[in-house]
Design a protein around this motif. Structure first.
Motif, PDB file in Angstrom:
ATOM      1  N   PRO A  59      50.485  69.304  39.792  1.00  0.00           N
ATOM      2  CA  PRO A  59      49.190  69.986  39.899  1.00  0.00           C
ATOM      3  C   PRO A  59      48.013  69.025  39.843  1.00  0.00           C
ATOM      4  CG  PRO A  59      50.215  70.421  37.773  1.00  0.00           C
ATOM      5  CD  PRO A  59      51.220  69.685  38.603  1.00  0.00           C
ATOM      6  N   PHE A  60      48.208  67.834  39.273  1.00  0.00           N
ATOM      7  CA  PHE A  60      47.123  66.875  39.199  1.00  0.00           C
ATOM      8  C   PHE A  60      46.924  66.134  40.515  1.00  0.00           C
ATOM      9  CE2 PHE A  60      48.439  67.428  34.791  1.00  0.00           C
ATOM     10  CZ  PHE A  60      47.233  67.876  34.266  1.00  0.00           C
ATOM     11  N   LEU A  61      47.872  66.267  41.437  1.00  0.00           N
ATOM     12  CA  LEU A  61      47.729  65.621  42.737  1.00  0.00           C
ATOM     13  C   LEU A  61      47.254  66.608  43.796  1.00  0.00           C
ATOM     14  CD1 LEU A  61      50.909  63.381  42.761  1.00  0.00           C
ATOM     15  CD2 LEU A  61      48.582  62.757  42.158  1.00  0.00           C
ATOM     16  N   ALA A  62      46.930  67.826  43.380  1.00  0.00           N
ATOM     17  CA  ALA A  62      46.489  68.836  44.331  1.00  0.00           C
ATOM     18  C   ALA A  62      45.108  68.512  44.890  1.00  0.00           C
ATOM     19  CB  ALA A  62      46.479  70.210  43.678  1.00  0.00           C
ATOM     20  N   LEU A  63      44.272  67.837  44.095  1.00  0.00           N
ATOM     21  CA  LEU A  63      42.942  67.447  44.539  1.00  0.00           C
ATOM     22  C   LEU A  63      42.837  65.928  44.516  1.00  0.00           C
ATOM     23  CD1 LEU A  63      40.704  70.013  42.634  1.00  0.00           C
ATOM     24  CD2 LEU A  63      41.348  70.041  45.045  1.00  0.00           C
ATOM     25  N   GLU A  86      38.003  69.163  54.861  1.00  0.00           N
ATOM     26  CA  GLU A  86      37.697  70.167  53.836  1.00  0.00           C
ATOM     27  C   GLU A  86      37.546  69.499  52.473  1.00  0.00           C
ATOM     28  OE1 GLU A  86      39.814  73.961  51.634  1.00  0.00           O
ATOM     29  OE2 GLU A  86      40.881  72.909  53.228  1.00  0.00           O
ATOM     30  N   SER A  87      36.585  69.970  51.709  1.00  0.00           N
ATOM     31  CA  SER A  87      36.398  69.473  50.349  1.00  0.00           C
ATOM     32  C   SER A  87      35.890  70.599  49.463  1.00  0.00           C
ATOM     33  CB  SER A  87      35.417  68.300  50.329  1.00  0.00           C
ATOM     34  OG  SER A  87      34.120  68.732  50.651  1.00  0.00           O
ATOM     35  N   VAL A  88      36.020  70.399  48.163  1.00  0.00           N
ATOM     36  CA  VAL A  88      35.536  71.356  47.180  1.00  0.00           C
ATOM     37  C   VAL A  88      34.718  70.598  46.144  1.00  0.00           C
ATOM     38  CG1 VAL A  88      37.453  72.976  47.473  1.00  0.00           C
ATOM     39  CG2 VAL A  88      37.623  71.168  45.765  1.00  0.00           C
ATOM     40  N   THR A  89      33.852  71.327  45.458  1.00  0.00           N
ATOM     41  CA  THR A  89      33.080  70.731  44.386  1.00  0.00           C
ATOM     42  C   THR A  89      33.630  71.245  43.064  1.00  0.00           C
ATOM     43  OG1 THR A  89      31.145  70.711  45.812  1.00  0.00           O
ATOM     44  CG2 THR A  89      30.756  70.409  43.475  1.00  0.00           C
ATOM     45  N   VAL A  90      33.907  70.321  42.170  1.00  0.00           N
ATOM     46  CA  VAL A  90      34.366  70.658  40.828  1.00  0.00           C
ATOM     47  C   VAL A  90      33.316  70.092  39.887  1.00  0.00           C
ATOM     48  CG1 VAL A  90      36.204  70.419  39.120  1.00  0.00           C
ATOM     49  CG2 VAL A  90      36.778  70.454  41.565  1.00  0.00           C
ATOM     50  N   GLY A  91      32.465  70.978  39.387  1.00  0.00           N
ATOM     51  CA  GLY A  91      31.316  70.503  38.607  1.00  0.00           C
ATOM     52  C   GLY A  91      30.402  69.708  39.520  1.00  0.00           C
ATOM     53  N   ALA A 101      44.704  68.107  48.723  1.00  0.00           N
ATOM     54  CA  ALA A 101      45.716  67.225  49.309  1.00  0.00           C
ATOM     55  C   ALA A 101      46.170  67.707  50.687  1.00  0.00           C
ATOM     56  CB  ALA A 101      46.907  67.103  48.365  1.00  0.00           C
ATOM     57  N   ASP A 102      46.242  69.020  50.890  1.00  0.00           N
ATOM     58  CA  ASP A 102      46.690  69.520  52.186  1.00  0.00           C
ATOM     59  C   ASP A 102      45.602  69.448  53.259  1.00  0.00           C
ATOM     60  OD1 ASP A 102      45.143  71.527  51.069  1.00  0.00           O
ATOM     61  OD2 ASP A 102      46.509  73.153  51.603  1.00  0.00           O
ATOM     62  N   ALA A 103      44.376  69.102  52.879  1.00  0.00           N
ATOM     63  CA  ALA A 103      43.304  68.958  53.864  1.00  0.00           C
ATOM     64  C   ALA A 103      43.467  67.681  54.685  1.00  0.00           C
ATOM     65  CB  ALA A 103      41.937  68.968  53.183  1.00  0.00           C
ATOM     66  N   VAL A 104      44.157  66.681  54.129  1.00  0.00           N
ATOM     67  CA  VAL A 104      44.347  65.416  54.848  1.00  0.00           C
ATOM     68  C   VAL A 104      45.254  65.623  56.065  1.00  0.00           C
ATOM     69  CG1 VAL A 104      45.177  63.047  54.674  1.00  0.00           C
ATOM     70  CG2 VAL A 104      43.826  64.031  52.812  1.00  0.00           C
ATOM     71  N   GLU A 124      37.937  58.738  47.873  1.00  0.00           N
ATOM     72  CA  GLU A 124      38.528  57.416  48.044  1.00  0.00           C
ATOM     73  C   GLU A 124      40.041  57.504  48.271  1.00  0.00           C
ATOM     74  OE1 GLU A 124      36.435  58.239  45.615  1.00  0.00           O
ATOM     75  OE2 GLU A 124      34.751  56.865  45.769  1.00  0.00           O
ATOM     76  N   GLU A 125      40.719  58.387  47.525  1.00  0.00           N
ATOM     77  CA  GLU A 125      42.160  58.563  47.704  1.00  0.00           C
ATOM     78  C   GLU A 125      42.464  59.148  49.082  1.00  0.00           C
ATOM     79  OE1 GLU A 125      43.536  59.363  43.084  1.00  0.00           O
ATOM     80  OE2 GLU A 125      42.769  61.032  44.293  1.00  0.00           O
ATOM     81  N   ALA A 126      41.650  60.100  49.528  1.00  0.00           N
ATOM     82  CA  ALA A 126      41.831  60.668  50.861  1.00  0.00           C
ATOM     83  C   ALA A 126      41.623  59.595  51.925  1.00  0.00           C
ATOM     84  CB  ALA A 126      40.861  61.833  51.076  1.00  0.00           C
ATOM     85  N   ALA A 127      40.627  58.738  51.731  1.00  0.00           N
ATOM     86  CA  ALA A 127      40.375  57.647  52.685  1.00  0.00           C
ATOM     87  C   ALA A 127      41.571  56.707  52.750  1.00  0.00           C
ATOM     88  CB  ALA A 127      39.110  56.886  52.284  1.00  0.00           C
TER      89      ALA A 127
END
Length: 77
Positions: free
Chosen positions: A16-20, A47-52, A59-62, A24-27
């Motif tokens: 679950p910690f690799l879901a987002l 696709e991206s989301v804002t958390v705070g 991860a599936d957006a890549v 930089e990781e996506a790049a």
């Protein structure tokens, strides 16, 4: 002599910690520059989301972005 018993493998559960991912990781996964990835995220191409106050890429957006690129008509040179 009996063969050693190997425990049955359970199907891999997604971490679950690799879901987002960070941008930089996506790049890194896309093998593109950080600035280019930020530009794609801000343009809505990836696709991206804002958390705070943080921007994260699901991860599936890549692979979804790569699929979108593969089905886009080729640009004229």
């Amino acid at each position: 002599m009996a063969e050693p018993r190997v425990p049955a493998r359970r199907p891999e559960q997604p971490d679950p910690f690799l879901a987002l991912l960070t941008v930089e990781e996506a790049a890194r996964r896309l093998r593109i520059g950080r600035t280019t990835c930020f530009r794609l995220v801000l343009a809505g191409e990836i696709e991206s989301v804002t958390v705070g106050r943080l921007r994260r890429v699901p991860a599936d957006a890549v692979p979804a972005y790569v699929t979108k690129l593969r089905h886009r008509p080729a640009e004229a040179a």
